[in-house]
Design an enzyme around this catalytic site. Sequence first.
Site, PDB file in Angstrom:
ATOM      1  N   GLN A 157       0.822  -1.206   0.000  1.00 11.46           N
ATOM      2  CA  GLN A 157       0.000   0.000   0.000  1.00 11.46           C
ATOM      3  C   GLN A 157       0.862   1.265   0.000  1.00 11.46           C
ATOM      4  O   GLN A 157       0.474   2.293  -0.575  1.00 11.46           O
ATOM      5  CB  GLN A 157      -0.931  -0.030   1.223  1.00 11.46           C
ATOM      6  CG  GLN A 157      -2.170   0.825   1.090  1.00 11.46           C
ATOM      7  CD  GLN A 157      -3.311   0.133   0.354  1.00 11.46           C
ATOM      8  OE1 GLN A 157      -3.586  -1.036   0.600  1.00 11.46           O
ATOM      9  NE2 GLN A 157      -3.976   0.828  -0.538  1.00 11.46           N
ATOM     10  N   LYS A 190       1.831   1.804  -3.701  1.00  9.39           N
ATOM     11  CA  LYS A 190       0.616   2.033  -4.481  1.00  9.39           C
ATOM     12  C   LYS A 190       0.085   3.439  -4.208  1.00  9.39           C
ATOM     13  O   LYS A 190      -0.216   4.200  -5.130  1.00  9.39           O
ATOM     14  CB  LYS A 190      -0.428   0.987  -4.067  1.00  9.39           C
ATOM     15  CG  LYS A 190      -1.733   1.092  -4.807  1.00  9.39           C
ATOM     16  CD  LYS A 190      -2.888   0.355  -4.142  1.00  9.39           C
ATOM     17  CE  LYS A 190      -2.599  -1.054  -3.756  1.00  9.39           C
ATOM     18  NZ  LYS A 190      -3.834  -1.848  -3.550  1.00  9.39           N
ATOM     19  N   LYS A 198      -2.858  -0.977   6.593  1.00 10.56           N
ATOM     20  CA  LYS A 198      -3.833  -2.036   6.306  1.00 10.56           C
ATOM     21  C   LYS A 198      -4.277  -2.634   7.624  1.00 10.56           C
ATOM     22  O   LYS A 198      -3.546  -2.595   8.610  1.00 10.56           O
ATOM     23  CB  LYS A 198      -3.176  -3.138   5.468  1.00 10.56           C
ATOM     24  CG  LYS A 198      -4.167  -3.938   4.665  1.00 10.56           C
ATOM     25  CD  LYS A 198      -4.401  -3.283   3.324  1.00 10.56           C
ATOM     26  CE  LYS A 198      -5.516  -3.905   2.556  1.00 10.56           C
ATOM     27  NZ  LYS A 198      -5.544  -3.380   1.173  1.00 10.56           N
ATOM     28  N   ASP A 257     -11.842  -3.774   1.895  1.00  6.02           N
ATOM     29  CA  ASP A 257     -10.990  -4.720   1.176  1.00  6.02           C
ATOM     30  C   ASP A 257     -11.840  -5.998   1.127  1.00  6.02           C
ATOM     31  O   ASP A 257     -13.067  -5.924   1.307  1.00  6.02           O
ATOM     32  CB  ASP A 257      -9.640  -4.919   1.909  1.00  6.02           C
ATOM     33  CG  ASP A 257      -8.586  -5.587   1.033  1.00  6.02           C
ATOM     34  OD1 ASP A 257      -7.989  -4.905   0.202  1.00  6.02           O
ATOM     35  OD2 ASP A 257      -8.370  -6.816   1.153  1.00  6.02           O
ATOM     36  N   THR A 284     -11.998   0.746  -8.372  1.00  4.53           N
ATOM     37  CA  THR A 284     -10.871  -0.186  -8.547  1.00  4.53           C
ATOM     38  C   THR A 284     -10.999  -0.914  -9.893  1.00  4.53           C
ATOM     39  O   THR A 284     -10.023  -1.020 -10.653  1.00  4.53           O
ATOM     40  CB  THR A 284     -10.780  -1.196  -7.386  1.00  4.53           C
ATOM     41  OG1 THR A 284     -10.959  -0.486  -6.154  1.00  4.53           O
ATOM     42  CG2 THR A 284      -9.441  -1.896  -7.359  1.00  4.53           C
ATOM     43  N   ASN A 309     -16.277  -6.814  -5.637  1.00 10.19           N
ATOM     44  CA  ASN A 309     -16.382  -5.448  -6.128  1.00 10.19           C
ATOM     45  C   ASN A 309     -15.423  -5.151  -7.297  1.00 10.19           C
ATOM     46  O   ASN A 309     -15.818  -4.567  -8.307  1.00 10.19           O
ATOM     47  CB  ASN A 309     -16.109  -4.540  -4.919  1.00 10.19           C
ATOM     48  CG  ASN A 309     -16.028  -3.101  -5.285  1.00 10.19           C
ATOM     49  OD1 ASN A 309     -14.932  -2.597  -5.517  1.00 10.19           O
ATOM     50  ND2 ASN A 309     -17.148  -2.440  -5.385  1.00 10.19           N
ATOM     51  N   SER A 338     -10.522   6.812  -2.968  1.00 10.16           N
ATOM     52  CA  SER A 338     -10.680   7.020  -1.527  1.00 10.16           C
ATOM     53  C   SER A 338     -10.050   8.356  -1.125  1.00 10.16           C
ATOM     54  O   SER A 338     -10.607   9.107  -0.315  1.00 10.16           O
ATOM     55  CB  SER A 338      -9.983   5.909  -0.738  1.00 10.16           C
ATOM     56  OG  SER A 338     -10.811   4.780  -0.621  1.00 10.16           O
TER      57      SER A 338
HETATM   58  N1  GLU Z   1      -8.355  -2.169  -0.209  1.00  5.22           N
HETATM   59  C1  GLU Z   1      -8.095  -1.338  -1.342  1.00  5.22           C
HETATM   60  C2  GLU Z   1      -6.657  -1.505  -1.793  1.00  5.22           C
HETATM   61  O1  GLU Z   1      -6.135  -2.586  -1.725  1.00  5.22           O
HETATM   62  C3  GLU Z   1      -8.532   0.106  -1.129  1.00  5.22           C
HETATM   63  C4  GLU Z   1      -7.978   0.787   0.087  1.00  5.22           C
HETATM   64  C5  GLU Z   1      -8.558   2.185   0.354  1.00  5.22           C
HETATM   65  O2  GLU Z   1      -9.433   2.627  -0.368  1.00  5.22           O
HETATM   66  O3  GLU Z   1      -8.093   2.785   1.320  1.00  5.22           O
HETATM   67  O4  GLU Z   1      -6.009  -0.612  -2.271  1.00  5.22           O
END
Ligand code: GLU
Length: 449
Positions: free
Chosen positions: A114, A117, A129, A169, A212, A243, A380
């Site tokens: 994350q 990303k 996370k 998630d 996503t 999703n 987000s």
């Molecule tokens: N769970 C999603 C990811 O893997 C989104 C996380 C978010 O929106 O904070 O990036």
Amino acid sequence: MAIKNSYLKEVFEGLKKRNADEPEFLQAVEEVLESLEPVVEARPEIQANGIIERIVEPERVVMFRVSWVDDNGKVQVNRGYRVQFNSAIGPYKGGLRLHPSVNLSILKFLGFEQIFKNSLTTLPIGGGKGGSDFDPKGKSDNEVMRFCQSFMTELAKHIGPDTDVPAGDIGVGGREIGYLFGQYKRLQNEYTGVLTGKSITCGGSLARTEATGYGLCYFTNEMLKDAGKSFEGKTAVISGSGNVATYATQKATELGAKVVAISDSNGYIYDEAGIDYKIMKEIKEVKRDRIKTYVNYSKTAKYTEGCKGIWTIPCDIALPCATQNELDEESAKILVKNGVFAVAEGANMPSTPGAIAVFLKEGVLFGPAKAANAGGVATSALEMSQNSIRMAWTFEEVDEKLHDIMRSIYKQASEAAKRYGMEGNLVAGANIAGFEKVANAMIWQGISY
Ligand code: GLU
């Protein structure tokens, strides 16, 4: 590929010793460190500032008991976590996963990914996370609510709109975010954007649900365009049916592809007539049922038990959107033999290192998760922006921003790969581009944490 640079090797060996029981975390770190060799060699300040040994260690991990009462009046206990990995470029940001497989290794791999990303999204968000080994499957709405309220009772002490902003998630969608949000509001007496993925009436952003899956297709489209190709007239296989898979199916179809297969953890559906994303929505979001029931809606759909078989279906484009390590070396070889020319990851780390090596060696266009699925968290962050200015943008405005962000992510990854002599390798490019921004911020802020 193995890590050759002595500094990176030393850090990784130390990490392996300290985290020997965290295979998914080590897998995620090894892939990133392999990509960073040319960067560490070109930029001695990375080693001088101890950036690698700091970036692989979470800033904070909270682990807590979550007790709740089931519908039979029995006390249940689960384990809750929040991994606050890196806040160099913004508040911790990342989803909550509710699945029986959740443990510290899984959440550390997800939190680590994350960081890079979120950096690629161009927006100011750090990496985090969380989640629990609670299994929402088969639970009543009331049980899910009681679990979420208990989980948030502890989590609320560690998060906040400028500190850490969780989201969904696997196993966490609109229903769960609602229960979590309600409990946070009650505890803190504050109405803030502390979670994203909220309902529209409570500060949620239009297009977050779709983001996503849409973002994955926008990214894939950029990658295809660069190679003189497109979705038009192509056959696609998309694993998963949550999703991400649902809205990837919608967007890929809109862009001219025929999606012929989807799956869940029990098996897969093949439909030569093309999968209808509206049926997926009905099954998963309304009925909360298994994907095998798709055959009740389409005469041409066939169900096969066992989810791995989905990769034996011939296709031009494969989008793994289910879960980590779902696509192994053997499946990658079958996909290549059947003529796949593009693979982009909607799930986090769905391809094993062996599978990635096959795709790169065979010249398959490969979009790694950190880049390809960043549209969700990017939107987000757009939800956080709207909450901060107390405004709501239209669906079209958010979708356009998302589209621009995915274009920029593709550009950053492909340019970084080129800059370090690895043209076309988006795995290395995404890791390097995501890393450099965070590393620069860490150097600028000094060695205080
Ligand atoms: N769970 C999603 C990811 O893997 C989104 C996380 C978010 O929106 O904070 O990036």
